[in-house]
Design a protein around this motif. Structure first.
Motif, PDB file in Angstrom:
ATOM      1  N   PRO A  64     -49.071 -10.471   3.824  1.00 41.48           N
ATOM      2  CA  PRO A  64     -49.922  -9.602   4.640  1.00 41.48           C
ATOM      3  C   PRO A  64     -49.171  -8.618   5.553  1.00 41.48           C
ATOM      4  O   PRO A  64     -49.811  -7.897   6.327  1.00 41.48           O
ATOM      5  N   VAL A  65     -47.857  -8.541   5.449  1.00 41.50           N
ATOM      6  CA  VAL A  65     -47.081  -7.705   6.367  1.00 41.50           C
ATOM      7  C   VAL A  65     -47.463  -6.229   6.213  1.00 41.50           C
ATOM      8  O   VAL A  65     -47.403  -5.674   5.123  1.00 41.50           O
ATOM      9  N   LYS A  66     -47.844  -5.620   7.335  1.00 43.21           N
ATOM     10  CA  LYS A  66     -48.183  -4.198   7.369  1.00 43.21           C
ATOM     11  C   LYS A  66     -47.129  -3.388   8.108  1.00 43.21           C
ATOM     12  O   LYS A  66     -47.100  -2.162   7.996  1.00 43.21           O
ATOM     13  N   MET A  67     -46.278  -4.082   8.889  1.00 43.78           N
ATOM     14  CA  MET A  67     -45.212  -3.392   9.608  1.00 43.78           C
ATOM     15  C   MET A  67     -44.005  -4.314   9.747  1.00 43.78           C
ATOM     16  O   MET A  67     -44.143  -5.474  10.089  1.00 43.78           O
ATOM     17  N   LEU A  68     -42.830  -3.750   9.466  1.00 45.65           N
ATOM     18  CA  LEU A  68     -41.572  -4.447   9.674  1.00 45.65           C
ATOM     19  C   LEU A  68     -40.936  -3.898  10.945  1.00 45.65           C
ATOM     20  O   LEU A  68     -40.685  -2.700  11.052  1.00 45.65           O
ATOM     21  N   VAL A  69     -40.680  -4.797  11.894  1.00 47.01           N
ATOM     22  CA  VAL A  69     -40.049  -4.444  13.158  1.00 47.01           C
ATOM     23  C   VAL A  69     -38.644  -5.034  13.138  1.00 47.01           C
ATOM     24  O   VAL A  69     -38.469  -6.198  12.772  1.00 47.01           O
ATOM     25  N   MET A  70     -37.665  -4.228  13.563  1.00 45.64           N
ATOM     26  CA  MET A  70     -36.265  -4.648  13.454  1.00 45.64           C
ATOM     27  C   MET A  70     -35.511  -4.446  14.754  1.00 45.64           C
ATOM     28  O   MET A  70     -35.730  -3.469  15.458  1.00 45.64           O
ATOM     29  N   ASP A  71     -34.595  -5.351  15.012  1.00 46.28           N
ATOM     30  CA  ASP A  71     -33.542  -5.134  15.985  1.00 46.28           C
ATOM     31  C   ASP A  71     -32.504  -4.251  15.284  1.00 46.28           C
ATOM     32  O   ASP A  71     -32.573  -4.052  14.062  1.00 46.28           O
ATOM     33  N   VAL A  72     -31.535  -3.739  16.027  1.00 43.98           N
ATOM     34  CA  VAL A  72     -30.504  -2.906  15.416  1.00 43.98           C
ATOM     35  C   VAL A  72     -29.175  -3.656  15.326  1.00 43.98           C
ATOM     36  O   VAL A  72     -28.736  -4.022  14.239  1.00 43.98           O
ATOM     37  N   ASP A  73     -28.525  -3.874  16.466  1.00 39.06           N
ATOM     38  CA  ASP A  73     -27.196  -4.490  16.470  1.00 39.06           C
ATOM     39  C   ASP A  73     -27.266  -5.929  15.972  1.00 39.06           C
ATOM     40  O   ASP A  73     -27.995  -6.753  16.509  1.00 39.06           O
TER      41      ASP A  73
END
Length: 174
Positions: free
Chosen positions: A10-19
């Motif tokens: 069901p994922v509609k958005m992937l949120v990411m850290d950077v470092d």
């Protein structure tokens, strides 16, 4: 217990850290104080495929660097929050801005600053060199390290779970 495939579907958005996620965690500083980061091109293609499939992309980073803005723009990352001390507050703003729920989101992180968001989302992911505490709160730990294909692995996992991987790759197999 839900499977990783069930959580990714069901994922509609992937949120990411950077470092430590989009990079290997190294921070390079020039003599003039400019910050440099190395991004993985395979992660970039994975993010492009995921975005083209309809999954939105977002970054929430504790640090602020111009190179992150440039990379995010090149990849079509619509939402970029940098210099964030409280990632839960930024995530709440992101949800308000997009109208999505936390259950609609996947988050990939590598350190304790990521836990407040990881504990809210429908699909929490950590990289393998994250501290034990962080990995213990993840639904999935990537086999690849941050900056070394972890994000690509996650993108393909989501695409596969949503039945979109073959279509996403078809143009390269024609």
């Amino acid at each position: 217990m839900q499977t990783v495939q069930t959580l990714a579907r069901p994922v509609k958005m992937l949120v990411m850290d950077v470092d430590g996620v989009l990079t290997d965690g190294s921070i390079y500083l020039t003599d003039s104080g400019d910050e440099l980061k190395a991004f993985n091109s395979q992660d970039g293609l994975g993010l492009t495929l995921l975005r083209k499939s309809g999954v939105a992309l977002a970054i929430i980073s504790g640090r602020k660097a111009r190179c992150v803005e440039v990379r995010a723009q090149a990849l079509g990352v619509a939402h970029v929050y940098q210099g964030i001390g409280n990632k839960a507050e930024a995530f709440a703003q992101l949800l308000a801005d997009t109208g999505l729920s936390a259950a609609d989101c996947a988050y990939i992180g590598d350190d304790v600053i990521d836990l407040p968001v990881m504990r809210q989302v429908g699909f929490a992911v950590a990289v393998p060199d994250a501290p034990n505490l962080v990995r213990s709160h993840a639904h999935y730990v990537t086999g690849s390290a941050g900056g070394r294909g972890a994000v690509r692995e996650l993108c393909e996992l989501i695409l596969h779970a949503q039945g979109k991987l073959d279509d996403a790759l078809a143009v390269y197999l024609a």
